[in-house]
Design a protein around this motif. Structure first.
Motif, PDB file in Angstrom:
ATOM      1  N   PRO A 182       0.807  -1.227   0.000  1.00 19.51           N
ATOM      2  CA  PRO A 182       0.000   0.000   0.000  1.00 19.51           C
ATOM      3  C   PRO A 182       0.837   1.272   0.000  1.00 19.51           C
ATOM      4  CG  PRO A 182      -0.064  -1.096   2.140  1.00 19.51           C
ATOM      5  CD  PRO A 182       0.598  -2.036   1.201  1.00 19.51           C
ATOM      6  N   LEU A 183       0.319   2.261  -0.726  1.00 20.15           N
ATOM      7  CA  LEU A 183       0.969   3.571  -0.801  1.00 20.15           C
ATOM      8  C   LEU A 183       0.179   4.633  -0.037  1.00 20.15           C
ATOM      9  CD1 LEU A 183       1.875   3.593  -4.613  1.00 20.15           C
ATOM     10  CD2 LEU A 183       3.372   3.020  -2.702  1.00 20.15           C
ATOM     11  N   ASN A 184      -1.117   4.401   0.106  1.00 18.03           N
ATOM     12  CA  ASN A 184      -1.976   5.392   0.746  1.00 18.03           C
ATOM     13  C   ASN A 184      -1.993   5.234   2.266  1.00 18.03           C
ATOM     14  OD1 ASN A 184      -2.761   6.409  -1.795  1.00 18.03           O
ATOM     15  ND2 ASN A 184      -4.342   4.829  -1.977  1.00 18.03           N
ATOM     16  N   LYS A 185      -2.069   6.340   2.961  1.00 14.55           N
ATOM     17  CA  LYS A 185      -2.156   6.333   4.413  1.00 14.55           C
ATOM     18  C   LYS A 185      -3.535   5.843   4.830  1.00 14.55           C
ATOM     19  CE  LYS A 185      -1.696   9.318   8.485  1.00 14.55           C
ATOM     20  NZ  LYS A 185      -1.451  10.711   8.974  1.00 14.55           N
ATOM     21  N   VAL A 186      -3.571   4.978   5.845  1.00 13.13           N
ATOM     22  CA  VAL A 186      -4.836   4.432   6.324  1.00 13.13           C
ATOM     23  C   VAL A 186      -5.467   5.392   7.335  1.00 13.13           C
ATOM     24  CG1 VAL A 186      -5.943   2.552   7.582  1.00 13.13           C
ATOM     25  CG2 VAL A 186      -4.086   2.056   5.978  1.00 13.13           C
ATOM     26  N   THR A 187      -6.720   5.743   7.084  1.00  8.97           N
ATOM     27  CA  THR A 187      -7.480   6.568   8.020  1.00  8.97           C
ATOM     28  C   THR A 187      -8.492   5.678   8.729  1.00  8.97           C
ATOM     29  OG1 THR A 187      -7.273   8.526   6.610  1.00  8.97           O
ATOM     30  CG2 THR A 187      -9.017   8.547   8.265  1.00  8.97           C
ATOM     31  N   THR A 188      -8.398   5.598  10.040  1.00 13.03           N
ATOM     32  CA  THR A 188      -9.271   4.720  10.805  1.00 13.03           C
ATOM     33  C   THR A 188     -10.601   5.403  11.099  1.00 13.03           C
ATOM     34  OG1 THR A 188      -7.365   3.645  11.845  1.00 13.03           O
ATOM     35  CG2 THR A 188      -9.497   3.388  12.935  1.00 13.03           C
ATOM     36  N   GLN A 189     -11.705   4.690  10.814  1.00 15.49           N
ATOM     37  CA  GLN A 189     -13.054   5.176  11.088  1.00 15.49           C
ATOM     38  C   GLN A 189     -13.838   4.100  11.825  1.00 15.49           C
ATOM     39  OE1 GLN A 189     -13.888   6.387   6.787  1.00 15.49           O
ATOM     40  NE2 GLN A 189     -14.976   7.992   7.909  1.00 15.49           N
ATOM     41  N   ILE A 190     -14.092   4.326  13.084  1.00 16.54           N
ATOM     42  CA  ILE A 190     -14.906   3.421  13.889  1.00 16.54           C
ATOM     43  C   ILE A 190     -16.221   4.155  14.141  1.00 16.54           C
ATOM     44  CG2 ILE A 190     -15.009   2.029  15.983  1.00 16.54           C
ATOM     45  CD1 ILE A 190     -12.657   1.404  14.039  1.00 16.54           C
ATOM     46  N   ILE A 191     -17.241   3.823  13.374  1.00 24.27           N
ATOM     47  CA  ILE A 191     -18.495   4.575  13.391  1.00 24.27           C
ATOM     48  C   ILE A 191     -19.507   3.891  14.300  1.00 24.27           C
ATOM     49  CG2 ILE A 191     -20.380   5.463  11.967  1.00 24.27           C
ATOM     50  CD1 ILE A 191     -18.426   5.507   9.621  1.00 24.27           C
ATOM     51  N   GLU A 192     -19.907   4.592  15.351  1.00 21.34           N
ATOM     52  CA  GLU A 192     -20.875   4.056  16.299  1.00 21.34           C
ATOM     53  C   GLU A 192     -22.300   4.243  15.757  1.00 21.34           C
ATOM     54  OE1 GLU A 192     -20.224   2.318  18.810  1.00 21.34           O
ATOM     55  OE2 GLU A 192     -18.101   2.723  19.212  1.00 21.34           O
ATOM     56  N   PRO A 193     -23.227   3.374  16.173  1.00 20.21           N
ATOM     57  CA  PRO A 193     -24.630   3.542  15.759  1.00 20.21           C
ATOM     58  C   PRO A 193     -25.179   4.899  16.196  1.00 20.21           C
ATOM     59  CG  PRO A 193     -24.282   1.403  16.819  1.00 20.21           C
ATOM     60  CD  PRO A 193     -23.022   2.188  17.023  1.00 20.21           C
ATOM     61  N   LYS A 194     -26.062   5.455  15.387  1.00 16.45           N
ATOM     62  CA  LYS A 194     -26.647   6.762  15.698  1.00 16.45           C
ATOM     63  C   LYS A 194     -27.569   6.700  16.902  1.00 16.45           C
ATOM     64  CE  LYS A 194     -26.408   8.372  10.918  1.00 16.45           C
ATOM     65  NZ  LYS A 194     -27.181   8.835   9.736  1.00 16.45           N
ATOM     66  N   ASP A 195     -28.210   5.554  17.098  1.00 20.23           N
ATOM     67  CA  ASP A 195     -29.077   5.357  18.251  1.00 20.23           C
ATOM     68  C   ASP A 195     -29.130   3.863  18.546  1.00 20.23           C
ATOM     69  OD1 ASP A 195     -30.613   4.326  16.231  1.00 20.23           O
ATOM     70  OD2 ASP A 195     -32.241   5.780  16.389  1.00 20.23           O
ATOM     71  N   SER A 196     -29.977   3.479  19.473  1.00 20.75           N
ATOM     72  CA  SER A 196     -30.113   2.074  19.847  1.00 20.75           C
ATOM     73  C   SER A 196     -31.563   1.641  19.680  1.00 20.75           C
ATOM     74  CB  SER A 196     -29.667   1.873  21.296  1.00 20.75           C
ATOM     75  OG  SER A 196     -29.813   0.514  21.689  1.00 20.75           O
ATOM     76  N   TYR A 197     -31.756   0.547  18.927  1.00 18.83           N
ATOM     77  CA  TYR A 197     -33.119   0.054  18.719  1.00 18.83           C
ATOM     78  C   TYR A 197     -33.067  -1.428  18.370  1.00 18.83           C
ATOM     79  CZ  TYR A 197     -37.549  -1.003  16.452  1.00 18.83           C
ATOM     80  OH  TYR A 197     -38.741  -1.596  16.099  1.00 18.83           O
ATOM     81  N   ARG A 198     -33.841  -2.211  19.112  1.00 17.60           N
ATOM     82  CA  ARG A 198     -33.947  -3.633  18.809  1.00 17.60           C
ATOM     83  C   ARG A 198     -35.367  -4.097  19.115  1.00 17.60           C
ATOM     84  NH1 ARG A 198     -29.524  -8.339  20.070  1.00 17.60           N
ATOM     85  NH2 ARG A 198     -30.487  -9.929  18.742  1.00 17.60           N
ATOM     86  N   PRO A 199     -36.108  -4.559  18.116  1.00 20.49           N
ATOM     87  CA  PRO A 199     -37.483  -5.011  18.345  1.00 20.49           C
ATOM     88  C   PRO A 199     -37.533  -6.135  19.372  1.00 20.49           C
ATOM     89  CG  PRO A 199     -37.001  -4.835  16.001  1.00 20.49           C
ATOM     90  CD  PRO A 199     -35.694  -4.688  16.714  1.00 20.49           C
ATOM     91  N   LYS A 200     -38.489  -6.067  20.273  1.00 22.62           N
ATOM     92  CA  LYS A 200     -38.574  -7.061  21.346  1.00 22.62           C
ATOM     93  C   LYS A 200     -39.200  -8.373  20.888  1.00 22.62           C
ATOM     94  CE  LYS A 200     -38.829  -3.749  25.173  1.00 22.62           C
ATOM     95  NZ  LYS A 200     -39.640  -3.267  26.332  1.00 22.62           N
ATOM     96  N   PHE A 201     -40.077  -8.300  19.904  1.00 21.27           N
ATOM     97  CA  PHE A 201     -40.835  -9.493  19.531  1.00 21.27           C
ATOM     98  C   PHE A 201     -40.650  -9.857  18.049  1.00 21.27           C
ATOM     99  CE2 PHE A 201     -43.165  -7.283  22.939  1.00 21.27           C
ATOM    100  CZ  PHE A 201     -43.044  -8.253  23.935  1.00 21.27           C
ATOM    101  N   LEU A 202     -39.453  -9.632  17.538  1.00 16.21           N
ATOM    102  CA  LEU A 202     -39.176  -9.945  16.138  1.00 16.21           C
ATOM    103  C   LEU A 202     -39.009 -11.457  15.971  1.00 16.21           C
ATOM    104  CD1 LEU A 202     -38.648  -8.377  13.478  1.00 16.21           C
ATOM    105  CD2 LEU A 202     -36.214  -8.591  13.960  1.00 16.21           C
ATOM    106  N   ASN A 203     -39.783 -12.052  15.059  1.00 16.57           N
ATOM    107  CA  ASN A 203     -39.693 -13.492  14.839  1.00 16.57           C
ATOM    108  C   ASN A 203     -39.035 -13.794  13.498  1.00 16.57           C
ATOM    109  OD1 ASN A 203     -41.740 -13.306  12.774  1.00 16.57           O
ATOM    110  ND2 ASN A 203     -43.317 -13.350  14.385  1.00 16.57           N
ATOM    111  N   ASP A 204     -38.800 -15.085  13.240  1.00 12.69           N
ATOM    112  CA  ASP A 204     -38.086 -15.488  12.028  1.00 12.69           C
ATOM    113  C   ASP A 204     -38.851 -15.106  10.759  1.00 12.69           C
ATOM    114  OD1 ASP A 204     -36.045 -16.500  13.537  1.00 12.69           O
ATOM    115  OD2 ASP A 204     -36.731 -18.583  13.432  1.00 12.69           O
ATOM    116  N   ARG A 205     -40.163 -15.134  10.826  1.00 16.24           N
ATOM    117  CA  ARG A 205     -40.965 -14.768   9.662  1.00 16.24           C
ATOM    118  C   ARG A 205     -40.781 -13.294   9.323  1.00 16.24           C
ATOM    119  NH1 ARG A 205     -47.375 -16.291   8.857  1.00 16.24           N
ATOM    120  NH2 ARG A 205     -47.554 -15.578   6.683  1.00 16.24           N
TER     121      ARG A 205
END
Length: 287
Positions: free
Chosen positions: A141-164
């Protein structure tokens, strides 16, 4: 007897610590920590041990075509000649799905370089497990590596999400990719412009990461005459903001040459409920 008890206690503690270290707390930082520990495990113990420990039961590695990670490495030696560092990472707002990518170095008779790409999902105990792993090679590689660790904008997880419901969500991604495939057939390479995000990241053999929509479109338009996609599977985070697909891409170059690639695409949901590509990996396939 006491020595045996102490040994058992230490081994149990180490196992607990290892499991805890791979747990997600909903942050991208936790995934990067797991990725780093994965690389450290390989350097210390070897690839066979590391992949057995970190890959999910259904995890796939592209070597070059997709195979079960645990089955593949069960027959491989404990090689320790590859190292890598996360340079870009994202995690879904549900904290259960994410990916990392960055440079790798492989030593041997001749040192080789490239980019790895790993997709992770948390299991029922919230432990990160590797579900997809592939990479591409390029010159030193010739290009300098720029590190980006991007955190989620918010938190959300459905409580009753099923496989269907998960299957229905995944079908949206499959439909988006089918639309991309159809549009490519109808309008050619310029069709990518309607599907790639402004911050898209392209990994293509022989090239360092191609970053940003303008550079990505310039690359595609200069290299490709046609692209045909055949989707194998799609996966979507429970948070509904990130998803991925993998399959086979057939590329006709402008130089009158055809080549097949295994691809992994990562999509991000937009404010207008469309899905844009934020990462595209093309790894050589054997057909």
């Amino acid at each position: 007897m006491m020595n045996k008890f102490l040994y058992t206690l230490v081994a149990a503690c180490m196992t607990t610590i290892g499991a805890y270290a791979q747990r997600t707390d909903g942050t991208t930082k936790s995934l990067v920590k797991t990725e780093t520990e994965f690389a450290e495990s390989l350097a210390k113990h070897g690839a066979k041990t590391a992949y057995t420990e970190f890959a999910s039961a259904n995890g796939l590695v592209f070597r070059p075509n997709p195979v079960n990670a645990k089955s593949y490495y069960a027959g491989q030696p404990e090689s320790k000649n590859i190292s890598w560092t996360p340079a870009y990472a994202r995690v879904s707002r549900s904290g259960d799905w994410g990916f990392t990518t960055g440079p790798y170095t492989e030593t041997g008779e001749k040192t080789s370089y490239g980019q790895y790409f790993s997709v992770w999902r948390a299991n029922n105990s919230a432990k990160w497990e590797l579900i997809l792993d592939l990479g591409i090679s390029h010159n030193k590689p010739l290009n300098k590596v720029t590190t980006q660790i991007i955190e989620p904008k918010d938190s959300y997880r459905p409580k009753f999400l099923n496989d269907r419901q998960r299957a229905t969500g995944a079908e949206v991604i499959a439909t988006t990719e089918a639309t991309l495939s159809t549009t490519l057939k109808s309008y050619g390479i310029p069709a990518f412009a309607g599907f790639v995000n402004h911050d898209v990241r392209i990994l293509f053999p022989g090239y360092e990461p191609i970053l940003g929509k303008d550079k990505a479109l310039a690359f595609f338009n200069s290299m490709f005459a046609k692209v045909a996609l055949k989707t194998t599977k799609v996966d979507r985070a429970d948070g509904g903001d990130l998803a991925c697909s993998y399959g086979v891409a057939t590329v006709d170059y402008k130089a009158d040459l055809r080549e097949s690639f295994n691809y992994v695409f990562v999509y991000e949901s937009q404010a207008d409920h469309t899905w844009n590509l934020i990462a595209m990996v093309f790894s050589p396939a054997v057909r």
